[in-house]
Design an enzyme around this catalytic site. Structure first.
Site, short mmCIF file in Angstrom:
data_model
loop_
_atom_site.label_atom_id
_atom_site.label_comp_id
_atom_site.label_asym_id
_atom_site.label_seq_id
_atom_site.Cartn_x
_atom_site.Cartn_y
_atom_site.Cartn_z
N GLU A 114 0.88 -1.17 0.00
CA GLU A 114 0.00 0.00 0.00
C GLU A 114 0.91 1.21 0.00
O GLU A 114 1.70 1.39 0.92
CB GLU A 114 -0.91 -0.05 1.23
CG GLU A 114 -1.89 -1.20 1.13
CD GLU A 114 -2.50 -1.59 2.45
OE1 GLU A 114 -2.69 -0.70 3.27
OE2 GLU A 114 -2.76 -2.78 2.65
N CYS A 129 -1.46 9.40 3.37
CA CYS A 129 -1.33 8.99 1.97
C CYS A 129 -2.54 9.45 1.19
O CYS A 129 -2.47 9.71 0.00
CB CYS A 129 -1.16 7.49 1.88
SG CYS A 129 -2.40 6.64 2.82
P1 NAD Z 1 9.09 4.59 3.53
O1 NAD Z 1 8.81 3.84 2.28
O2 NAD Z 1 10.29 5.45 3.59
O3 NAD Z 1 9.24 3.55 4.74
C1 NAD Z 1 8.25 2.60 5.05
C2 NAD Z 1 8.90 1.42 5.78
O4 NAD Z 1 9.80 0.75 4.89
C3 NAD Z 1 9.74 1.83 7.00
O5 NAD Z 1 9.53 0.89 8.03
C4 NAD Z 1 11.17 1.73 6.47
O6 NAD Z 1 12.13 1.49 7.45
C5 NAD Z 1 11.05 0.53 5.53
N1 NAD Z 1 12.10 0.42 4.51
C6 NAD Z 1 12.84 1.43 3.96
N2 NAD Z 1 13.72 0.90 3.07
C7 NAD Z 1 13.52 -0.44 3.04
C8 NAD Z 1 14.11 -1.52 2.31
N3 NAD Z 1 15.07 -1.33 1.42
N4 NAD Z 1 13.63 -2.78 2.52
C9 NAD Z 1 12.64 -3.00 3.40
N5 NAD Z 1 12.05 -2.02 4.14
C10 NAD Z 1 12.49 -0.76 3.96
O7 NAD Z 1 7.75 5.39 3.87
P2 NAD Z 1 7.48 6.38 5.10
O8 NAD Z 1 8.23 7.64 4.86
O9 NAD Z 1 7.66 5.66 6.40
O10 NAD Z 1 5.89 6.63 4.96
C11 NAD Z 1 5.33 7.57 4.11
C12 NAD Z 1 4.85 6.92 2.82
O11 NAD Z 1 3.90 5.91 3.11
C13 NAD Z 1 4.15 7.88 1.90
O12 NAD Z 1 4.57 7.64 0.59
C14 NAD Z 1 2.67 7.50 2.05
O13 NAD Z 1 1.87 7.85 0.95
C15 NAD Z 1 2.77 6.04 2.25
N6 NAD Z 1 1.56 5.51 2.91
C16 NAD Z 1 0.65 4.79 2.18
C17 NAD Z 1 -0.52 4.31 2.78
C18 NAD Z 1 -1.57 3.51 2.03
O14 NAD Z 1 -2.39 2.88 2.67
N7 NAD Z 1 -1.57 3.53 0.71
C19 NAD Z 1 -0.74 4.57 4.14
C20 NAD Z 1 0.22 5.30 4.84
C21 NAD Z 1 1.37 5.75 4.23
#
Ligand code: NAD
Length: 490
Positions: free
Chosen positions: A246, A280
């Protein structure tokens, strides 16, 4: 620190900061290491089959107990999320409620679909049954912007379907996740079945998604990281695994001249700037009719003047900080890089905010079109574009070409206009004549398409099945001497 096999470490070294005042360290967290990863997978491998065999009703009882415990601890979580995640009190209340809803909704789904096999039709002399089972160990990777609701929702869903879970929360909000896992264990989830591995994405998230004993990944976060995980999974040897992702959106609202001014302004301001734009689902681009745009922009500016920025723990605060310095820098760079196509119409700049902080002032930008927008701008930044609602086909294709598909807003009294917009812009969640955020579990199942996510929708009736394997059993009852059903006929 990590919670592995029910044991947690307390010798944390990593400072967790309070986003609205970076001089405050709210605690020290120990990041997990490679040994924790191995221990967690060893434990889940042993514990998962028994958890799966327990059946949907027994697992539902535990999830409901988790829901009750979250409710009992509501004040604690609201306070923690306001300190750690910069959440306002109102957002905190909604977030705990959403986490509770996820537990209860997935409990109901587990009871309904995961307790006993479904009998299927077949020829006389044969019985056919279909049953759902956990896939093994799910890794759940979550973002900081819903540190309790999304974290709990992912874990509860994977558990409900009969999986063991290794959860990797966002580094910024590890304490909230730590407290949630403690409650899951207190609620009755066996210690071998659920583990918490805090740490950063590259050093903990990435190795988890490469592990040989992995059964599937549930991820919420940016589209970029979802792609990385997708590649990692594709490169693994062994079974091909599901990824439930997501991700972000480039969410628009289309307004026509029949819309009610006050209602539009209210919904635009809350959808774009609420939660400091760090949802998001938040509104990023408002398409305003040429004929009423000036009046609407004036109203939006006026409403922005009323927004109270400040300490999220104060009841008077509407908008808290952005999550950290990196987020603030990304937003500042975005404003600095705006081209000729864009003009900043207003920034809310209140006095008296603490010096060491990560506030980003709500910003209104007018753009001629969205050609230069490449990706999601994750913060309190609203773009407005003037257009002619009778020529929707001039602007809608530009939005569609971005390939996102998360949320869409429509403000109009005309059902025909609403339908036209929905036909032209395909997204996961559309909201007509209301705000575009705050999806409710079971009421507005949430999730996007295209670059915004793989589906299925969180809090919806098709979610748990993606965490499961399906098995059928066919028995030739004639081989046992006949079909007992026929013998029972009177
Ligand atoms: P992010 O992608 O930077 O991080 C999300 C998670 O992924 C964190 O736990 C991070 O440590 C982990 N991560 C980072 N690199 C990784 C890798 N190489 N391998 C595995 N895991 C890794 O996102 P964020 O800044 O924490 O959150 C904001 C984003 O989330 C925005 O883009 C937002 O739109 C999205 N979001 C989407 C929804 C939805 O339901 N569609 C809901 C909430 C947030």
């Amino acid at each position: 620190g990590p919670i592995v096999d029910g044991k947690s470490s307390t010798d944390g070294k990593h400072d967790v900061l309070c986003p609205h005042d970076l001089s405050r360290v709210i605690g020290k967290m120990k990041w997990a290491g490679p040994k924790d990863i191995e221990k967690a997978f060893e434990a889940t491998k042993k514990a998962q089959p028994t958890w799966d065999e327990k059946g949907g009703v027994a697992r539902a009882d535990i999830l409901r107990e988790m829901g009750n415990k979250l409710e009992e601890n509501m004040d604690f979580f609201i306070a923690l999320m306001s300190r750690e995640g910069g959440k306002t009190l109102a957002d905190g209340v909604a977030e705990v409620r959403e986490a509770v809803d996820f537990c209860r909704y997935y409990a109901h789904e587990a009871e309904t679909h995961f307790n006993q096999p479904t009998r299927l039709p077949g020829p006389t002399g044969e019985t056919n049954h279909l049953s759902l089972h956990g896939r093994g160990t799910f890794v759940c990777i979550s973002p900081w912007n819903f540190p309790l609701a999304i974290f709990t929702g992912q874990v509860a869903a994977a558990l409900a379907a009969g999986n063991a879970v290794i959860a990797k929360p966002a580094e910024q909000t590890s304490f909230t996740a730590f407290e949630a896992v403690k409650l899951f264990l207190e609620a009755g989830v066996p210690k071998g079945v659920l583990h918490l591995l805090p740490g950063d994405g590259e050093t903990i998230g990435a190795p988890l998604t490469k592990h040989k004993d992995l059964g599937g990944v549930c991820f919420t976060g940016s589209t970029e990281v979802a792609r990385l995980i997708n590649k990692t999974l594709a490169d693994r040897e062994g079974p091909i695994l599901p990824l439930i992702a997501e991700t972000g959106g480039m969410n628009a609202m289309f307004v026509d001249t029949t819309a009610l001014r006050e209602q539009v302004i209210d919904d635009i301001v809350s959808s774009a700037f609420g939660s400091a734009g760090q949802r998001c689902s938040a509104l990023r681009i408002a398409y305003l009719p040429d004929d009423t745009a000036d009046m609407l922009i004036d109203g939006i500016k006026g409403a922005m003047d009323e927004l109270q920025l400040g300490d999220p723990a104060l009841p008077s605060t509407d908008i808290g900080p952005v999550i950290d310095k990196d987020a603030e820098t990304t937003l500042v760079n975005y404003l600095n890089g705006l081209g000729k196509n864009a003009k900043i119409l207003k920034r809310v700049a209140p006095d008296g905010l603490p010096e060491k902080q990560t506030f980003f002032f709500p910003t209104l930008i007018e753009m001629k079109n969205i050609e230069s927008m490449e990706r999601e701008v994750f913060g309190p930044v609203l773009h407005v574009v003037r257009y002619d609602p009778d020529r929707l086909n001039k602007v809608a294709p530009q939005l569609e070409a971005k390939d996102y598909g998360l949320t869409l807003g429509i403000h109009s009294r005309l059902e025909s206009f609403s339908r036209e917009v929905r036909d032209a812009v395909k997204v996961g969640n559309t909201y007509v004549n209301r705000s575009m955020t705050g999806a409710v579990v079971g009421v507005q199942p949430f999730g996007g398409e295209g670059l915004s996510g793989t589906g299925p929708k969180a809090g919806g009736p098709h979610y748990l099945q993606r965490f499961a394997v399906e098995r059928t059993v066919t028995v030739n009852t004639a081989a046992q001497g006949g079909d007992p059903d026929l013998l029972n006929l009177t």
